[in-house]
Design an enzyme around this catalytic site. Structure first.
Site, PDB file in Angstrom:
ATOM      1  N   ARG A  71       0.837  -1.275  -0.107  1.00 20.12           N
ATOM      2  CA  ARG A  71       0.030  -0.134   0.062  1.00 20.12           C
ATOM      3  C   ARG A  71       0.675   1.371   0.148  1.00 20.12           C
ATOM      4  O   ARG A  71       1.836   1.360   0.787  1.00 20.12           O
ATOM      5  CB  ARG A  71      -0.951  -0.027   1.292  1.00 20.12           C
ATOM      6  N   ARG A  78       1.207   1.142  10.418  1.00 16.83           N
ATOM      7  CA  ARG A  78       0.735   1.528   9.217  1.00 16.83           C
ATOM      8  C   ARG A  78       2.135   1.419   8.453  1.00 16.83           C
ATOM      9  O   ARG A  78       2.964   2.397   8.230  1.00 16.83           O
ATOM     10  CB  ARG A  78       0.378   2.877   9.020  1.00 16.83           C
ATOM     11  N   GLU A  89      -8.040  -0.312  14.201  1.00 14.28           N
ATOM     12  CA  GLU A  89      -8.601  -1.398  13.297  1.00 14.28           C
ATOM     13  C   GLU A  89      -7.663  -2.380  13.061  1.00 14.28           C
ATOM     14  O   GLU A  89      -6.558  -1.937  12.778  1.00 14.28           O
ATOM     15  CB  GLU A  89      -8.885  -0.657  11.772  1.00 14.28           C
ATOM     16  N   SER A 146     -11.213  -6.057   9.142  1.00 14.27           N
ATOM     17  CA  SER A 146     -12.496  -5.462   8.497  1.00 14.27           C
ATOM     18  C   SER A 146     -13.143  -6.885   7.502  1.00 14.27           C
ATOM     19  O   SER A 146     -12.399  -7.318   7.059  1.00 14.27           O
ATOM     20  CB  SER A 146     -11.898  -4.359   7.452  1.00 14.27           C
ATOM     21  N   ARG A 159      -0.461  -5.571  12.256  1.00 13.13           N
ATOM     22  CA  ARG A 159      -1.527  -4.962  13.376  1.00 13.13           C
ATOM     23  C   ARG A 159      -1.618  -5.911  14.514  1.00 13.13           C
ATOM     24  O   ARG A 159      -1.767  -5.393  15.565  1.00 13.13           O
ATOM     25  CB  ARG A 159      -2.501  -4.366  12.706  1.00 13.13           C
TER      26      ARG A 159
END
Length: 423
Positions: free
Chosen positions: A261, A276, A348, A351, A388
């Site tokens: 990403r 992140r 988060e 998801s 995460r």
RNA sequence: GGAGAUGUCGCAUAGUCCGGUCGAGUGCGCCUCACUGCUAAUGAGGUAAGGGGUAAAACCCUUCGGAGGUUCAAAUCCUCUCAUCUCCGCCA
């Protein structure tokens, strides 16, 4: 992609959905206008083309002067066929472009609003009272260093910011998490997959990642390939252009892949640690299922995610994501947010999205039964996003000295180790 | 990377040299019906998707790996491209 027939029949519903997302409603009218133009063009083309074909058959049979006569007629027609065909193509392209710009129709049950308008569905697990335990909370970066599991400095040296190395116990932990996730998924009927992380534009486009999300996608220009941001892409595209057997549904796959990403537009956000990053590995669930089953399947995926969080003994909450924050493909989305002690807030970690027929239409995936061919729904959900999860695991299970307790569920995959000790 | 071959309706194949009646034949599979105590076997018929059109039909159009081109007309001729296979080279 939204069903064109649906847009014609019920444009107001599509508008309401666009509105709830904070996206363009006039786009719906543009689509309708383009649709009329296209159908007119198609009608004109088909009329000329039909005449050309029937005359063509006569040409084949005729001879001499008669043939010459026919040929002169068909030559004129050929020109018309060309021009009307070009008009159709143009109208097609225009319409496609517009329709592809429409996001999925939101589920009525999703809370309306922007990023902060989510609904908290539940909080699960017990947050530790570190003060009471006499522990000064360390964040995952500190813990990772103490136990020799994460090397961020060298990640930056070699690859730049937002890169890291998982070292020693960190590397082993990734394998353990993947094993645990894969094992659990299999018991729930998912077929394990290791998909390609480099895909063609069609796969990216079909899953809806070249719209608003395009700026976050890595593209390899020299080869016209994309690095996927999630295994959802190759798993969804796995059945691209296929007609599945209705009775084979739901088809459930669980894929392990790296995720890339660009994190454009996230400058300054979560710059510390591995929360992140530009690359991480992830275990992702994906389901192709009958439209009528989609909501129930969505609940199931959420339940599997929660089961995983619980197995890791991480306190978390579940939120119902608001319409403005769904992304173009999802009609509804639930996030599991883990408690992050160093930040004293929920963040988060997983998801799950119900994309209804939005992706399957773009990817031309349908199902066939005795009743005929029908669209299907696609759903996806994170089982374990490694980095995460590591953040949550290290921080929630840290001990006074910086070592980390290993939850029982993970121990079998770590040679029975009960703790990650200081290096 | 070099040389060659192949890509057709679920599968297998015919058609491509010599363009027109080929959206496309045959076998298998599948579906329906008939026959049979049941199954099997046999016989008859059906069996791609998308779009337009219709109250529903009829009907029409597109698609023979993909994209262009030649032609009045392309599965068939030309160009490019992708995939697969074989051989050679190279490499984990």
């Amino acid at each position: 992609m939204i069903d064109l027939a649906e847009i014609r029949q019920n444009p107001d519903a599509i508008k309401r959905s666009q509105e709830a997302r904070g996206e363009s409603t006039t786009l719906v009218d543009e689509v309708l206008a383009a649709d009329v133009i296209r159908r007119t063009a198609v009608g004109q083309f088909e009329a000329v083309r039909a005449e050309q074909k029937s005359l063509g058959a006569l040409v084949a049979k005729s001879q001499g002067a008669e043939k010459e006569d026919l040929l002169s007629k068909t030559k004129v027609l050929a020109e018309q066929v060309k021009s009307t065909e070009a008009a159709v193509r143009e109208a097609d392209t225009k319409l496609d472009q517009l329709v592809l710009g429409l996001s999925n129709v939101v589920d009525e049950a999703a809370p309306v609003g922007g990023e902060d308008d989510y609904t908290v569905l539940r909080e699960v697990g017990v947050k530790r009272d570190f003060a009471k335990e006499g522990i000064t909370v360390r964040d995952h970066v500190e813990i990772g260093e103490l136990i020799g599991a994460i090397d961020i400095e060298r990640g930056a040296k070699v690859s730049g910011s937002r890169f890291y190395y998982l070292t020693g116990p960190g590397a082993l932990l990734e394998f353990a998490l993947v094993q645990l996730a894969m094992t659990k998924a299999q018991t729930h009927g998912f077929t394990p997959m290791i998909p390609p992380a480099l895909v063609k534009p069609a796969a990216m486009e079909g899953t809806g990642f070249l719209g608003q999300a395009a700026e976050n996608v890595y593209r390899l220009e020299a080869d016209d390939l994309y690095l996927v941001g999630t295994a959802e892409v190759p798993l969804a595209a796995y059945h691209m252009d296929e007609i599945l057997e209705s009775k084979s549904l739901p088809l459930r796959y669980v894929g392990f892949s790296p995720c890339y990403r660009r994190e454009a537009g996230s400058h300054g956000k979560d710059t510390r640690g591995i929360f992140r990053v530009h690359w991480f590995d992830k275990v992702e669930m994906f389901s192709f299922c009958p439209v009528t089953e989609a909501k129930a399947e969505h609940e199931r995926l959420l339940a599997f995610e929660e089961e995983f969080m619980q197995a890791l003994e991480i306190p978390y909450r579940v939120i119902d994501v608001a319409t403005g924050d769904l992304g173009s493909s999802a009609a509804r989305k639930f996030d599991c947010e883990a408690w992050v002690p160093s930040q004293e807030r929920y963040r988060e970690v997983t998801s799950t999205s119900n994309c209804t027929t939005f992706q399957s239409r773009r990817l031309r995936i349908r199902a066939k039964s005795n009743e005929g061919i029908e669209p299907i729904a696609t759903l996806n959900g994170t089982l374990c996003a490694i980095t995460r999860t590591i953040v949550a695991l290290f921080e929630n299970h840290q001990q006074a000295d910086g070592s980390v307790r290993v939850p029982a569920a993970l121990q079998p995959f770590l040679g029975g180790a009960t703790h990650f000790n200081l290096k």
